[in-house]
Scaffold this motif. Structure first.
Motif, PDB file in Angstrom:
ATOM      1  N   GLU A  23       0.830  -1.204   0.000  1.00 17.89           N
ATOM      2  CA  GLU A  23       0.000   0.000   0.000  1.00 17.89           C
ATOM      3  C   GLU A  23       0.868   1.260   0.000  1.00 17.89           C
ATOM      4  OE1 GLU A  23      -3.845   1.600   2.554  1.00 17.89           O
ATOM      5  OE2 GLU A  23      -2.247   0.515   3.575  1.00 17.89           O
ATOM      6  N   THR A  24       2.000   1.218   0.693  1.00 14.44           N
ATOM      7  CA  THR A  24       2.911   2.362   0.730  1.00 14.44           C
ATOM      8  C   THR A  24       3.423   2.699  -0.664  1.00 14.44           C
ATOM      9  OG1 THR A  24       3.626   1.918   2.992  1.00 14.44           O
ATOM     10  CG2 THR A  24       5.146   3.159   1.615  1.00 14.44           C
ATOM     11  N   VAL A  25       3.753   1.682  -1.452  1.00 12.36           N
ATOM     12  CA  VAL A  25       4.246   1.911  -2.810  1.00 12.36           C
ATOM     13  C   VAL A  25       3.188   2.632  -3.644  1.00 12.36           C
ATOM     14  CG1 VAL A  25       5.172   0.812  -4.883  1.00 12.36           C
ATOM     15  CG2 VAL A  25       5.678  -0.152  -2.631  1.00 12.36           C
ATOM     16  N   ILE A  26       1.925   2.243  -3.474  1.00 10.93           N
ATOM     17  CA  ILE A  26       0.840   2.863  -4.223  1.00 10.93           C
ATOM     18  C   ILE A  26       0.667   4.322  -3.817  1.00 10.93           C
ATOM     19  CG2 ILE A  26      -1.626   2.787  -4.735  1.00 10.93           C
ATOM     20  CD1 ILE A  26      -0.107   0.446  -5.893  1.00 10.93           C
ATOM     21  N   TYR A  27       0.645   4.593  -2.516  1.00 10.77           N
ATOM     22  CA  TYR A  27       0.455   5.966  -2.054  1.00 10.77           C
ATOM     23  C   TYR A  27       1.635   6.855  -2.454  1.00 10.77           C
ATOM     24  CZ  TYR A  27      -3.722   5.001   0.729  1.00 10.77           C
ATOM     25  OH  TYR A  27      -4.991   4.686   1.126  1.00 10.77           O
ATOM     26  N   ALA A  28       2.845   6.328  -2.351  1.00  7.27           N
ATOM     27  CA  ALA A  28       4.013   7.112  -2.752  1.00  7.27           C
ATOM     28  C   ALA A  28       3.964   7.414  -4.245  1.00  7.27           C
ATOM     29  CB  ALA A  28       5.306   6.358  -2.410  1.00  7.27           C
ATOM     30  N   GLY A  29       3.627   6.417  -5.040  1.00  9.05           N
ATOM     31  CA  GLY A  29       3.534   6.624  -6.485  1.00  9.05           C
ATOM     32  C   GLY A  29       2.485   7.654  -6.849  1.00  9.05           C
ATOM     33  N   GLU A  30       1.370   7.655  -6.120  1.00 11.20           N
ATOM     34  CA  GLU A  30       0.318   8.641  -6.385  1.00 11.20           C
ATOM     35  C   GLU A  30       0.807  10.040  -6.041  1.00 11.20           C
ATOM     36  OE1 GLU A  30      -2.850  11.278  -6.192  1.00 11.20           O
ATOM     37  OE2 GLU A  30      -1.797  10.666  -4.375  1.00 11.20           O
ATOM     38  N   ALA A  31       1.519  10.178  -4.919  1.00 13.28           N
ATOM     39  CA  ALA A  31       2.047  11.488  -4.527  1.00 13.28           C
ATOM     40  C   ALA A  31       3.046  12.000  -5.560  1.00 13.28           C
ATOM     41  CB  ALA A  31       2.709  11.389  -3.150  1.00 13.28           C
ATOM     42  N   TRP A  32       3.894  11.106  -6.056  1.00  8.79           N
ATOM     43  CA  TRP A  32       4.928  11.505  -7.009  1.00  8.79           C
ATOM     44  C   TRP A  32       4.363  11.846  -8.386  1.00  8.79           C
ATOM     45  CZ3 TRP A  32       8.250   6.763  -5.330  1.00  8.79           C
ATOM     46  CH2 TRP A  32       8.868   7.052  -4.096  1.00  8.79           C
ATOM     47  N   SER A  33       3.097  11.527  -8.612  1.00  8.14           N
ATOM     48  CA  SER A  33       2.488  11.874  -9.900  1.00  8.14           C
ATOM     49  C   SER A  33       2.054  13.341  -9.938  1.00  8.14           C
ATOM     50  CB  SER A  33       1.274  10.975 -10.166  1.00  8.14           C
ATOM     51  OG  SER A  33       0.209  11.281  -9.280  1.00  8.14           O
ATOM     52  N   ARG A  34       2.225  14.055  -8.809  1.00 10.01           N
ATOM     53  CA  ARG A  34       1.802  15.448  -8.718  1.00 10.01           C
ATOM     54  C   ARG A  34       2.998  16.353  -8.431  1.00 10.01           C
ATOM     55  NH1 ARG A  34      -0.629  15.645  -4.065  1.00 10.01           N
ATOM     56  NH2 ARG A  34      -0.686  13.446  -3.494  1.00 10.01           N
ATOM     57  N   ASP A  35       2.865  17.627  -8.787  1.00 10.16           N
ATOM     58  CA  ASP A  35       3.830  18.653  -8.405  1.00 10.16           C
ATOM     59  C   ASP A  35       3.246  19.477  -7.267  1.00 10.16           C
ATOM     60  OD1 ASP A  35       5.748  18.003 -10.362  1.00 10.16           O
ATOM     61  OD2 ASP A  35       4.662  19.169 -11.876  1.00 10.16           O
ATOM     62  N   LEU A  36       4.125  20.113  -6.507  1.00  9.69           N
ATOM     63  CA  LEU A  36       3.666  21.071  -5.517  1.00  9.69           C
ATOM     64  C   LEU A  36       2.978  22.243  -6.211  1.00  9.69           C
ATOM     65  CD1 LEU A  36       6.805  21.228  -3.183  1.00  9.69           C
ATOM     66  CD2 LEU A  36       4.678  19.988  -2.759  1.00  9.69           C
ATOM     67  N   HIS A  37       2.049  22.868  -5.523  1.00 11.73           N
ATOM     68  CA  HIS A  37       1.390  24.030  -6.101  1.00 11.73           C
ATOM     69  C   HIS A  37       2.378  25.190  -6.182  1.00 11.73           C
ATOM     70  CE1 HIS A  37      -2.526  22.156  -6.045  1.00 11.73           C
ATOM     71  NE2 HIS A  37      -2.383  21.840  -4.775  1.00 11.73           N
ATOM     72  N   GLY A  38       2.439  25.830  -7.332  1.00 14.68           N
ATOM     73  CA  GLY A  38       3.310  26.973  -7.504  1.00 14.68           C
ATOM     74  C   GLY A  38       4.676  26.608  -8.053  1.00 14.68           C
TER      75      GLY A  38
END
Length: 277
Positions: free
Chosen positions: A77-92
């Motif tokens: 589950e950690t791999v999935i959540y990390a991968g989802e986070a890495w698919s986004r950039d920080l705002h700005g």
């Protein structure tokens, strides 16, 4: 080892009601169930993985059957959540002013990838989870990564966690193989760096610059900050005994992140916060 895509299908999760037989209930990952994962409790049987609705990676995920069977569903589950986070950039957008710790918002600046914090408690297998996050990228052809840890002897722990899910010991590169000022010649691998080494320098070069040159400005690999609390107090501040000097170790970790904005950063610590300020 043979690699194959993991087939996925949606499913409804039904948890049968039961009487509590102990202080704690068994935990089951609501968003992720995997048939080949280790069972966390005998009363539940995992079924085929449903690949986390918000996972936005366009390419199919690939894992090794043996590697997957050596991970619990909570670790996967950690791999999935990390991968989802890495698919986004920080705002700005941001720039990094020379000599400062924090990034500065700048419309003409650089996009920075979102990081992920792994705060599971002692004994959850965070080292293997971090290794699996690297493996997920490794199998997609992304084969330069950085593993930062508390001290040099923990190199063996990194090798143990990496080989436990199918990697080779030779994939872990000890930075001590190259003197400061030398170019790191390995074309790929997982560069192991103790925090103390990360902050070290000489007149002609620094370890930080040496690592950044090897990674390259377009680096999109994983940076594991194992025992991330070792970077505490990077900005300094006030303590019970007055002003606290900023931690050079913490500042070095931040400078590494700032220099590699596309890196997939995962912070690993069971004690991520100890004092509320």
């Amino acid at each position: 080892l043979s690699w194959q895509p993991v087939s996925t299908q949606g499913m409804d999760l039904v948890i049968a009601s039961h009487e509590n037989s102990a202080i704690y209930d068994d935990r089951i990952a609501i968003r992720l169930l995997n048939q080949r994962a280790l069972e966390l409790a005998n009363r539940y049987r995992e079924s085929l993985e449903t690949a986390f609705d918000q996972w936005r990676n366009p390419r199919p995920r690939a894992v090794d059957n043996k590697s997957l069977s050596l991970m619990s569903e909570a670790q996967l589950e950690t791999v999935i959540y990390a991968g989802e986070a890495w698919s986004r950039d920080l705002h700005g957008r941001f720039t990094h002013p020379s000599g400062e710790v924090a990034l500065k918002e700048d419309p003409e600046g650089q996009l920075y990838r979102t990081g992920f914090f792994l705060g599971d408690g002692t004994g959850a297998g965070k080292g293997r989870q971090a290794a699996a996050c690297i493996l997920d990228q490794w199998l997609k052809g992304n084969r330069r990564h950085i593993w930062i840890s508390k001290n040099a002897p923990l190199l063996e722990d990194a090798q143990r966690d990496w080989t436990a899910i199918g990697g080779l010991p030779s994939d872990i590169l000890d930075l001590a193989r190259w003197k400061i000022g030398e170019e790191i010649t390995a074309p790929e691998g997982i560069l192991f760096v103790p925090y103390g080494t990360l902050r070290s320098s000489r007149v002609e070069d620094t370890r930080l610059d040496q690592i950044v040159r090897w990674a390259g400005s377009d680096f999109e690999g994983v940076i594991v900050f194992d025992e991330a609390h070792a970077m505490a107090n990077a900005a300094g501040g006030k303590g019970g005994r007055g002003e606290q000097t900023p931690s050079q170790q913490g500042r070095a970790g931040l400078r590494l992140q700032h220099a590699l904005p596309l890196a997939r950063v995962v912070y690993v610590s069971a004690t991520g916060a100890t004092t509320v300020q």
